[in-house]
Design a protein around this motif. Sequence first.
Motif, PDB file in Angstrom:
ATOM      1  N   SER A 115       8.173  14.631 -11.128  1.00  0.00           N
ATOM      2  CA  SER A 115       8.473  14.448  -9.712  1.00  0.00           C
ATOM      3  C   SER A 115       7.977  15.638  -8.908  1.00  0.00           C
ATOM      4  O   SER A 115       7.753  16.729  -9.435  1.00  0.00           O
ATOM      5  CB  SER A 115       9.982  14.279  -9.509  1.00  0.00           C
ATOM      6  OG  SER A 115      10.678  15.440  -9.933  1.00  0.00           O
ATOM      7  N   GLY A 125       0.123  13.720   5.628  1.00  0.00           N
ATOM      8  CA  GLY A 125       1.371  14.227   5.094  1.00  0.00           C
ATOM      9  C   GLY A 125       1.661  15.657   5.487  1.00  0.00           C
ATOM     10  O   GLY A 125       2.655  16.229   5.040  1.00  0.00           O
ATOM     11  N   VAL A 133       8.198  15.370   4.676  1.00  0.00           N
ATOM     12  CA  VAL A 133       8.946  14.619   3.674  1.00  0.00           C
ATOM     13  C   VAL A 133      10.001  13.790   4.397  1.00  0.00           C
ATOM     14  O   VAL A 133      10.337  14.062   5.560  1.00  0.00           O
ATOM     15  CB  VAL A 133       9.610  15.556   2.629  1.00  0.00           C
ATOM     16  CG1 VAL A 133       8.551  16.370   1.900  1.00  0.00           C
ATOM     17  CG2 VAL A 133      10.625  16.487   3.281  1.00  0.00           C
ATOM     18  N   VAL A 173      11.014  11.685  -0.403  1.00  0.00           N
ATOM     19  CA  VAL A 173       9.638  11.259  -0.644  1.00  0.00           C
ATOM     20  C   VAL A 173       8.685  12.072   0.211  1.00  0.00           C
ATOM     21  O   VAL A 173       8.978  12.368   1.378  1.00  0.00           O
ATOM     22  CB  VAL A 173       9.475   9.753  -0.343  1.00  0.00           C
ATOM     23  CG1 VAL A 173       8.037   9.301  -0.559  1.00  0.00           C
ATOM     24  CG2 VAL A 173      10.421   8.939  -1.202  1.00  0.00           C
ATOM     25  N   CYS A 175       5.646  12.260   2.522  1.00  0.00           N
ATOM     26  CA  CYS A 175       4.868  11.342   3.347  1.00  0.00           C
ATOM     27  C   CYS A 175       3.381  11.584   3.091  1.00  0.00           C
ATOM     28  O   CYS A 175       2.965  12.677   2.757  1.00  0.00           O
ATOM     29  CB  CYS A 175       5.196  11.553   4.826  1.00  0.00           C
ATOM     30  SG  CYS A 175       6.935  11.295   5.234  1.00  0.00           S
ATOM     31  N   THR A 177       1.301  11.023   0.590  1.00  0.00           N
ATOM     32  CA  THR A 177       1.047  10.660  -0.810  1.00  0.00           C
ATOM     33  C   THR A 177       2.099   9.689  -1.335  1.00  0.00           C
ATOM     34  O   THR A 177       1.885   9.032  -2.342  1.00  0.00           O
ATOM     35  CB  THR A 177       1.052  11.905  -1.708  1.00  0.00           C
ATOM     36  OG1 THR A 177       2.345  12.530  -1.656  1.00  0.00           O
ATOM     37  CG2 THR A 177      -0.013  12.894  -1.279  1.00  0.00           C
ATOM     38  N   ARG A 178       3.274   9.631  -0.684  1.00  0.00           N
ATOM     39  CA  ARG A 178       4.392   8.767  -1.075  1.00  0.00           C
ATOM     40  C   ARG A 178       4.932   9.099  -2.466  1.00  0.00           C
ATOM     41  O   ARG A 178       5.574   8.256  -3.108  1.00  0.00           O
ATOM     42  CB  ARG A 178       3.988   7.286  -1.014  1.00  0.00           C
ATOM     43  CG  ARG A 178       3.539   6.834   0.367  1.00  0.00           C
ATOM     44  CD  ARG A 178       3.190   5.368   0.399  1.00  0.00           C
ATOM     45  NE  ARG A 178       2.710   4.961   1.708  1.00  0.00           N
ATOM     46  CZ  ARG A 178       2.330   3.728   2.013  1.00  0.00           C
ATOM     47  NH1 ARG A 178       2.361   2.779   1.090  1.00  0.00           N
ATOM     48  NH2 ARG A 178       1.901   3.451   3.228  1.00  0.00           N
ATOM     49  N   SER A 179       4.692  10.275  -2.938  1.00  0.00           N
ATOM     50  CA  SER A 179       5.228  10.678  -4.232  1.00  0.00           C
ATOM     51  C   SER A 179       6.701  11.043  -4.095  1.00  0.00           C
ATOM     52  O   SER A 179       7.135  11.572  -3.068  1.00  0.00           O
ATOM     53  CB  SER A 179       4.438  11.859  -4.795  1.00  0.00           C
ATOM     54  OG  SER A 179       4.378  12.909  -3.857  1.00  0.00           O
ATOM     55  N   VAL A 180       7.471  10.730  -5.129  1.00  0.00           N
ATOM     56  CA  VAL A 180       8.913  10.973  -5.110  1.00  0.00           C
ATOM     57  C   VAL A 180       9.190  12.417  -5.522  1.00  0.00           C
ATOM     58  O   VAL A 180       8.752  12.864  -6.583  1.00  0.00           O
ATOM     59  CB  VAL A 180       9.638   9.989  -6.049  1.00  0.00           C
ATOM     60  CG1 VAL A 180      11.137  10.277  -6.059  1.00  0.00           C
ATOM     61  CG2 VAL A 180       9.384   8.549  -5.604  1.00  0.00           C
ATOM     62  N   GLY A 301       3.676  12.774  10.352  1.00  0.00           N
ATOM     63  CA  GLY A 301       3.763  11.875   9.218  1.00  0.00           C
ATOM     64  C   GLY A 301       2.461  11.163   8.950  1.00  0.00           C
ATOM     65  O   GLY A 301       1.519  11.218   9.691  1.00  0.00           O
TER      66      GLY A 301
END
Length: 301
Positions: A115, A125, A133, A173, A175, A177-180, A301
């Motif tokens: 993560s 992002g 985020v 998350v 923004c 890349t939308r990675s958690v 964003g």
Amino acid sequence: MEQAAITRTVGVADVVFAPGHIGALTRIVPFEMVDDVLAQTGAVQRRIRLVPARVTVYLLLAGALFNGLGYRQVFDRLCAGLPGLAAIRPSGSALRQARQRLGPAPMKALFRLVSGPAATTAAAGRWRGLRIVAVDGTLLSVPDCPANLAVFTRQRLGNGISGYPQLRLAALVACGTRSVIGAVFGPAATGELDYARRLAVDLRAGMLLLGDRNFAAAALLNQLAAASADLLVRCKANRNLPTVARCRDGSTLTRIVPLTLRVINAEITIRTAQGARTGHYRLLTTLTDPATHPAEGEVVG
């Protein structure tokens, strides 16, 4: 007539049942990483089984991609790109037992390992040097079984109760890349803000956290700001926020003790293929200098 043959090399791990952990998922989560997590959590199988622990990890990862399918169907898709290698197809019972043997510890450790914000050189992002985020929560249904009902409850609806017990999930998350970055979950009876507080440990300096008006509670704002991240959170338009100073751009400063926040009355227009829509919002932010972080004409964003 000349003939040409095209060959390709497939990398396979040197443990029994290699086909179950080869494929696209290993590009993101290498099996060496999985083996290390299994060793750290003491989850390596003690004897050779039809479905080793490593295979079970990839089965569960694939299950998140095909959550409408049973274990055998998920397994088939896990091995779909391996013609001639997947010689053994475990039964659904064998796959369920493998999941039960594995337990939650390896998956939790693997999540903490992978993560975080994805590495990227793209401007998406980021805004004025800050990583954007967002935090939000949702409800998810879980299987209706005695073990789940001992922890999770069915939600009350207008005409009765839901058919399945539900859990509440809150996630942080990145923004763009939308990675958690972080995620917590538990009984739906626990409020969304309580789970959001647990995500404060995943915030870092240099982040700008976006949140809807549910996250504008005074205690939560102070706790999230204490993690050194900056905040940009919507609040209710009729909230009483005493003005302690006025900024040159028309925004004001207020105090939610001990936090100093800037209040921005924003008109935001969103344009899509279906047309434009404009809304009026009241925002709170820890970015108190309008010269350094102007509100007008900027897209976040």
